[in-house]
Design a protein around this motif. Sequence first.
Motif, short mmCIF file in Angstrom:
data_model
loop_
_atom_site.label_atom_id
_atom_site.label_comp_id
_atom_site.label_asym_id
_atom_site.label_seq_id
_atom_site.Cartn_x
_atom_site.Cartn_y
_atom_site.Cartn_z
N ASN A 783 0.83 -1.19 0.00
CA ASN A 783 0.00 0.00 0.00
C ASN A 783 0.88 1.26 0.00
O ASN A 783 0.70 2.18 -0.81
N TYR A 984 -8.83 -0.94 -1.62
CA TYR A 984 -8.44 -0.28 -0.37
C TYR A 984 -9.60 -0.09 0.60
O TYR A 984 -9.38 0.16 1.78
N GLN A 1023 -8.73 6.33 4.85
CA GLN A 1023 -8.37 5.40 3.76
C GLN A 1023 -9.59 5.14 2.87
O GLN A 1023 -9.49 5.12 1.65
N SER A 1027 -9.88 6.51 -0.97
CA SER A 1027 -10.05 5.55 -2.04
C SER A 1027 -11.35 5.83 -2.79
O SER A 1027 -11.44 5.65 -4.00
#
Length: 1095
Positions: A783, A984, A1023, A1027
């Motif tokens: 990542n 993600y 996150q 995403s």
Amino acid sequence: MKLVEKDDSTRTWRVQEASPNELYKSYEMAIKVSGTTTASVTISARFVSAIKNADDRRNDIAYHKVHLLGATVRDVLNFVVAEKIGRKHRIDEEVDISRDKLWGIMGNFNDVTWIPNASFAQVSGDSKNITFSNDPNCFGGHGNVDARLVWYDSSDWLMVLEYTGRMPTKFYREKIQLFSTGPNKTRVTYEYTALPDKDETGETFDKWFIPTITNRVAYLKKMFEDEFDDGDHDVSPSGPPSGPPVFPKGAYSTLAQGRVNAPVKEVWKVFRPFGKDCLEYWKIYESMKIEPPGKDVVGCVRSFVTSKTGSHIKERLEWRDDINHVEIYSMLSMTPPPPVTMSNVYTTITMTEVGEKETEVKFECTFDVSVSFAVSRIQDNQKGAYMACINGLQQLFHSEVGTLEVVVGSAADLARTDGWFDADPYVVVAVNDGKPVTTKVCSATQKPIWDERFQLPVTSRTRNVIFTVLDRDTVGQDDIMGTANVNLDELTSGKEKKMALDVQGGGTLNVRLYLKMHDKPKEPEGEKLVTSLAIPFLAPVAQSELDAIRNEFTNLITSFLGPGQKYEYVYMQRLRTHPDVPLEEYPAACVPMPTQEMFTPHKAGRLMQRLMEFIGSQAQIMVRLAQVKGLWDPWKANFSGYLPANERLIEEWQKDEEFCRQYLQGINPMVVALCKDQSRIPAEMLGLKGQGKTTLQLMEENRLFIVDYAPMLGVPATPGKFFYAPIVLMYKEELAGGKSRLNMLGIQLTRDKGKNEVYSPESAKTQPNKYMFAKMHVVSADNNVHQFLYHLGYTHLGMEPLVVAMHTHLPPDHPIHRLLLPHFRDTIGINYLARHSLVSRIFPITDPMFATSTVGGLVMFLNEWRKYNFMDMAFPEELKRRGFDEARSDGLEGYFYRDDGFKLWNVYKTYVTGMVNHAYADDRAVQADKALQEFCKMTEGPGQLNGFPREIPTKKLLIDCLTNIIFNVSAQHSAINFPQYDYYSFIPNRPAQLSSPMPDGPNDMLQSAVLEALPPPQFTSLQVLLSYMLSMPSQTAITGVEAMKEVYPDVHERFNTQLLDLSKEIKARNEGLKGEGKVAYTYLDPENVAMSIDI
Ligand SMILES: [Fe+2]
């Protein structure tokens, strides 16, 4: 006892204990009857106690004085009434409920819900005053009666009551006893003896009294008939016949509801107490108590203090219906008083069974308020309180409060299930609805010895350990040989208990149980959040509100738009926190941002909409978190109607095949390489095997693949975050029918000089959690490498110098300006945003999110950028270095990034070649193009795009260079940008950071330790948000490019046709994949490829 004297003249009896016993050395009781018109009975006892302990002796004497002698007199009276002067009657009725459950209601002295028309009881010691609604069928319409408990024996399910006070009798005693006649059947015997009032004859009394009592028992029967009726539920459920009183309904209302994963009866049982027991689940109150006399019955008042504001509130219990699970309470007062006047505040709680183990809890409050602007504030506060209750209940049912160690020893005399043959017995142990554990199978014996030890979590509501003995059958289903239960109440925490359990079905099961309760309930991850965030509860955001916000924002941006400005380079500034990291070596950026590079109002609006969708979705996250069931469910709470879940991935992500598949088709197809060089393989990994072949044999056969996260080596660590620079080995697994796929060989996380541990499918057999955690460390490293290096670095930042150089040196009608213009759309804008948010020098929002922190990520890119060469990173070159080519000589199936990429590269190259051939007659024409040469010089020099040709002398180099630019900003960026949400958004698949390193030692780690290392759901919003925002589909796909349409229409036509043909080809391939149940690779379908780095 023996009769020693009976004197009719003095009407005296004397009885004596025949011989001394452990309680009495001697015991004598005398009964004397005196009087003429009314009888007086005197009972006296004389005894010499044998009880040695002084306290026990005193208690026994007190018992005689207070209870026994009085009770005996009443027994005499009862006998006289029943047999001589009064009436007696007995009713037997079968009720559809288990004896335990019925005793739980009838045996509860406070509970009068089973008595028709009784609205509430006030209990004091062994007396209670029952209030009846004014019903002529009930004790002649009398409003209150007093009942006294005469005898109570739970072990016999027996209770004797005498009614006094305003009863239409001189004496009334009832004896209730319950007999179990089936798992859900109980026979209730109801006997009474009564002495009617003096002006009533026995016959007239019977006429009305027998139906009254019969009606009472019939009511009890009906109450549970309805409860267990599986038939038509259209009939309104039966509560006490009078129904709830009518309360004034206020003009405003608040509604909150949620689900608790437990059966409705159990949730109700916990919720039901009105007083301090609520604190067990309703954590927002500091204290709570029922006001004197302290009885938990309808009409009682509770007062409590809120933890947050310290307000003192009083509420009255107005109604409680245990059958339909409804409670109504009203607010009486609040101190200090609220700034507005509230009245008619009635809250109704209704619990409804949703499934066998799920309950919907609904709070509905109606109220009036003096000023309407306070309404929403009140509603918010109330919702917060109600959700805290619902979440608290959920938490209570799912918190681990202890552990139970069970040793399943042996069994004897088990029933035969296989005729003549001995069974193959094994035992399944479960703590209520917890996850069951299973012993080994003992073959061919009726006297199995397992001697196996298990540890089971105990949740606060757990009551029973259930042992099921089964016979393993090789054919068909296993037979149940019998079951045995242990109620946890029978165990003492911290003490082991050996038990020989009777197996229902035959035989004995020998077990040892050791219960260990924690001091405090252990809260699983995710539920902590519920406690801390449950109060600021937000309502879901409506679509119309989202539209309004988007439009407002669009208008705002429109008003800022003005005339264009110059394009100038500026160098990245060092981080305020890390002035030692020379970020000015980064590719140059453009500043100030020319207004024409700003996003269109439409695009800004779309981004805003996506942001609001995310916020709208997060608003309900607490509710979803409160409903989590499975281990990985807390991270699923991020998904909602706005933010869909990648269901397939959530199913598959733990599998090795999926882990490997993502290297070929996932978010980062940039790191896998064919391994042809033994020196790249760490010594510890040489012993790994795939399909019987060693690592080196696999390498010889071109079947060995490697991922080396070397860029992570130079990254400085941040406290509390742990990462590695892992090496992953995979191999091409040959499958039936000539097919193949990538599968796992092993992982090495460290590169120490000594011994490094290797985690592999083989080690997973004994250490499954460590293996999973090692894989998580790999994807976490992936990542960070993907985002900082390949995405932000090589595409976003790396391409920006070209935009400035083009606007500086190539005039708008220059063919290369025409060619490149659509491919630079919005790049400066999105990079401007990224530099001022994600990697801002003041407040970089990637800092808390990534394992490397912002500085680590930027250092990683800086290290790699120093080695970067633009021309070497051209798609075919880059793939070649990793061992892949257009001919697929590597033999790897399913590497669609490679397959589609080469096809797209070729289309681009044809397109660029067409344009260059039109614009330049020969190499000399290229050399003579001063603007072009200046463009090159600026890009490579001040632009700091390393490896960009300083000058371009040939058409060939020009074609390669332009193809490389266009491919990188469109296909390359699309391939590594748009899969973000797919891979993600479910954090465990690709966590940006982990909070613990791999544990040392030979033992496997706990699964809970793996979960604890993941960022908790509340820290993963960023996150998910990023995403989601960054996966916003582009509205300018490569198929919409019209750069050459007017100047070189043939070039444009061919480009367009080839793109559409390729799109069709990829779509057909994807359909085929879907038909095989595989994942389609859509990211390089030209219709999905954005023409520029625009997000
Ligand atoms: Fe991007």
